[in-house]
Design a protein around this motif. Structure first.
Motif, PDB file in Angstrom:
ATOM      1  N   PRO A 172      38.726  36.867  52.104  1.00  0.00           N
ATOM      2  CA  PRO A 172      39.218  38.248  52.020  1.00  0.00           C
ATOM      3  C   PRO A 172      38.834  38.905  50.700  1.00  0.00           C
ATOM      4  O   PRO A 172      38.885  40.127  50.572  1.00  0.00           O
ATOM      5  N   PHE A 173      38.459  38.095  49.723  1.00  0.00           N
ATOM      6  CA  PHE A 173      38.089  38.638  48.417  1.00  0.00           C
ATOM      7  C   PHE A 173      36.630  39.100  48.376  1.00  0.00           C
ATOM      8  O   PHE A 173      36.179  39.629  47.366  1.00  0.00           O
ATOM      9  N   ASP A 174      35.908  38.892  49.465  1.00  0.00           N
ATOM     10  CA  ASP A 174      34.500  39.298  49.522  1.00  0.00           C
ATOM     11  C   ASP A 174      34.423  40.744  50.018  1.00  0.00           C
ATOM     12  O   ASP A 174      34.804  41.054  51.149  1.00  0.00           O
ATOM     13  N   ASP A 175      33.881  41.603  49.164  1.00  0.00           N
ATOM     14  CA  ASP A 175      33.889  43.040  49.480  1.00  0.00           C
ATOM     15  C   ASP A 175      32.984  43.405  50.650  1.00  0.00           C
ATOM     16  O   ASP A 175      33.177  44.445  51.275  1.00  0.00           O
ATOM     17  N   ARG A 196      39.012  31.045  53.092  1.00  0.00           N
ATOM     18  CA  ARG A 196      38.723  30.542  51.744  1.00  0.00           C
ATOM     19  C   ARG A 196      39.574  31.291  50.726  1.00  0.00           C
ATOM     20  O   ARG A 196      39.563  32.511  50.683  1.00  0.00           O
ATOM     21  N   ILE A 197      40.273  30.537  49.894  1.00  0.00           N
ATOM     22  CA  ILE A 197      41.271  31.163  49.022  1.00  0.00           C
ATOM     23  C   ILE A 197      41.057  30.845  47.544  1.00  0.00           C
ATOM     24  O   ILE A 197      41.979  30.997  46.742  1.00  0.00           O
ATOM     25  N   ASP A 198      39.855  30.463  47.162  1.00  0.00           N
ATOM     26  CA  ASP A 198      39.619  30.025  45.770  1.00  0.00           C
ATOM     27  C   ASP A 198      40.227  30.936  44.702  1.00  0.00           C
ATOM     28  O   ASP A 198      40.867  30.435  43.768  1.00  0.00           O
ATOM     29  N   GLY A 208      45.489  38.330  41.522  1.00  0.00           N
ATOM     30  CA  GLY A 208      46.761  39.044  41.624  1.00  0.00           C
ATOM     31  C   GLY A 208      46.552  40.548  41.544  1.00  0.00           C
ATOM     32  O   GLY A 208      47.169  41.320  42.298  1.00  0.00           O
ATOM     33  N   ALA A 209      45.653  40.964  40.660  1.00  0.00           N
ATOM     34  CA  ALA A 209      45.367  42.401  40.527  1.00  0.00           C
ATOM     35  C   ALA A 209      44.794  42.943  41.843  1.00  0.00           C
ATOM     36  O   ALA A 209      45.115  44.052  42.270  1.00  0.00           O
ATOM     37  N   GLN A 210      43.957  42.136  42.475  1.00  0.00           N
ATOM     38  CA  GLN A 210      43.402  42.524  43.785  1.00  0.00           C
ATOM     39  C   GLN A 210      44.508  42.688  44.812  1.00  0.00           C
ATOM     40  O   GLN A 210      44.553  43.679  45.544  1.00  0.00           O
TER      41      GLN A 210
END
Ligand SMILES: [Zn+2]
Length: 440
Positions: A172-175, A196-198, A208-210
């Motif tokens: 989910p962190f991949d834009d 994936r939660i690295d 956290g900011a994300q």
């Protein structure tokens, strides 16, 4: 004492599939060859569930890499080419993909023979696709790939690799990836998701900011409220992508229990979430990030992991399931012994620097000898669709060789495995054992 005669090792390893000679009778090279052929056939035709890749459902369009330029600009090969040329790192990275591919082709295939596993793999895939690699004609290869229709080509690659289902790696962190999930799309049933939660574990203040920017009520400190919100985030994404498991890759010095954010994140958010959903947590242990940052994706190294962390997790959390692979060859024996102690630990794959034939052979035999059939010997880690072909072609050959020796040794005791029994075992190794572990 029994009266078994002394057999020479060559004789001891020979037997026929499906019920020929019993212990003590004469075995021939021909019978061993017949067994080898039988196993080769079964290993070659059994469909694989590839449990860890970096491929994407075709709905992600450009994120699903395929074709000759992507095959060449694989990070395994960028690491190799930047040893063979003096081109400055910055200059290499500033080149367009096709020019990087040109350089890799020239340096690693034309000026030197392509003997490394990553180079050989490109040729195995091209050859299986019916392309003539003898011509060493990169423009002709490009023309051939440019004429392919992705959907037809995808089916063909999966068929040649014998892969029926595979797991992606979904962050989910991949834009580039996140908006596709948020929009929703019609899933290709062959492409399953793994969450994936690295960043949650290894880069908390930034992650956290994300989360805060996405509307989660988190603060920098891992307060009860923050951890509740992290679990809500995990709930949302587990459901959204229908995750088969969660995953994280960790450095060699990862420690738990410890007074660190990572330890807290595991014990108070990730592990409870996995328990609630009956999902395994995949741990990929031993990666040293950015040993040479100039190499970018190719710049990570390896370190021997402290497996006391894993021992603690398996013992302290028997209701959690752990899928584990380790990057260091030196950790492999210790990992097998741990797996003998904990039924909630399932070993998988020969990862990255261990994914070379000599080491795969060694690790697979070690695991068969220590664990029997209760593990998953390989995953492809493919980042480029066409790599599935070579990764599985190469591995099947090694697996068939290792199994031939194991079954020959069984035959020597008088225990003669039937074809159905061998088929059952091979199916377990190529995905069945993984599916049972996940469901159990
Ligand atoms: Zn991977």
């Amino acid at each position: 004492m029994n009266s078994a005669r002394k057999v020479n090792p060559r004789e001891r390893r020979a037997s026929l599939p499906g019920g020929l000679p019993a212990s003590g009778s004469t075995r021939s090279d021909a019978s061993r060859r017949a067994l080898a052929r039988q196993i080769e056939r079964l290993v070659g035709t059994t469909p694989v569930f590839d449990i860890h890749t970096h491929l994407y459902d075709p709905a992600f369009r450009a994120l699903l890499l395929w074709g000759i330029d992507d095959l060449l600009v694989y990070h395994y090969l960028t690491a190799e080419v930047l040893r063979q040329t003096d081109v400055p790192y910055d200059r290499f990275w500033s080149l367009p993909k096709a020019r990087q591919a040109d350089l890799i082709w020239e340096q690693l295939f034309v000026r030197h023979s392509p003997v490394s596993e990553a180079c050989r793999g490109v040729l195995t895939s091209l050859n299986a696709l019916g392309l003539d690699v003898r011509k060493r004609d990169l423009p002709a290869l490009r023309r051939w790939f440019a004429a392919q229709d992705l959907n037809t080509y995808l089916d063909r690659c999966l068929a040649l690799a014998g892969v029926e289902r595979l797991c992606m790696t979904n962050s989910p962190f991949d834009d580039a990836e996140r908006p596709v999930w948020e929009r929703g799309f019609r899933r290709d049933a062959r492409f399953l998701a793994a969450l994936r939660i690295d960043p949650l574990v290894v880069a908390w203040p930034d992650a956290g900011a994300q989360l805060a920017a996405w509307g989660y009520g988190v603060s920098r400190s891992l307060s009860a409220q923050t951890l509740r919100e992290v679990r809500r985030f995990l709930e949302v994404w587990t459901g959204r992508i229908d995750a088969q498991y969660l995953m994280v890759s960790l450095p060699p010095d990862f420690a738990i229990p410890a007074r660190t954010g990572a330890s807290q994140m595991f014990e108070r958010a990730v592990l409870p979430h996995c328990r609630d959903h009956g999902l395994p947590l995949a741990l990929m242990l031993g990666v040293k990030r950015a040993v040479n940052p100039e190499l970018r994706l190719a710049g990570d190294g390896v370190g021997r992991s402290d497996l006391r962390a894993l021992e603690f997790l398996c013992a302290a959390y028997p209701r959690n399931k752990f899928l584990v692979t380790v990057l260091s060859r030196e950790n492999q024996h210790e990992l097998c012994v741990l797996a003998r102690k904990f039924r909630n630990l399932h070993l998988f794959g020969c990862w990255w620097f261990t994914n070379v034939p000599s080491v795969i052979d060694e690790i697979t035999r070690l695991r068969l000898e220590l664990l029997g059939l209760s593990f998953t010997p390989q995953h492809s880690d493919a980042r480029v669709l066409d790599q599935l072909i070579y990764k599985w072609t190469h591995f099947r050959r090694i697996l068939a060789g290792a199994l031939t020796d194991q079954y020959s040794d069984l035959c020597a005791t008088g225990w003669e495995p039937t074809v159905d029994e061998i088929q059952r075992d091979v199916s377990d190794l190529l995905g069945g054992a993984f599916v049972r572990f996940c469901r159990g």
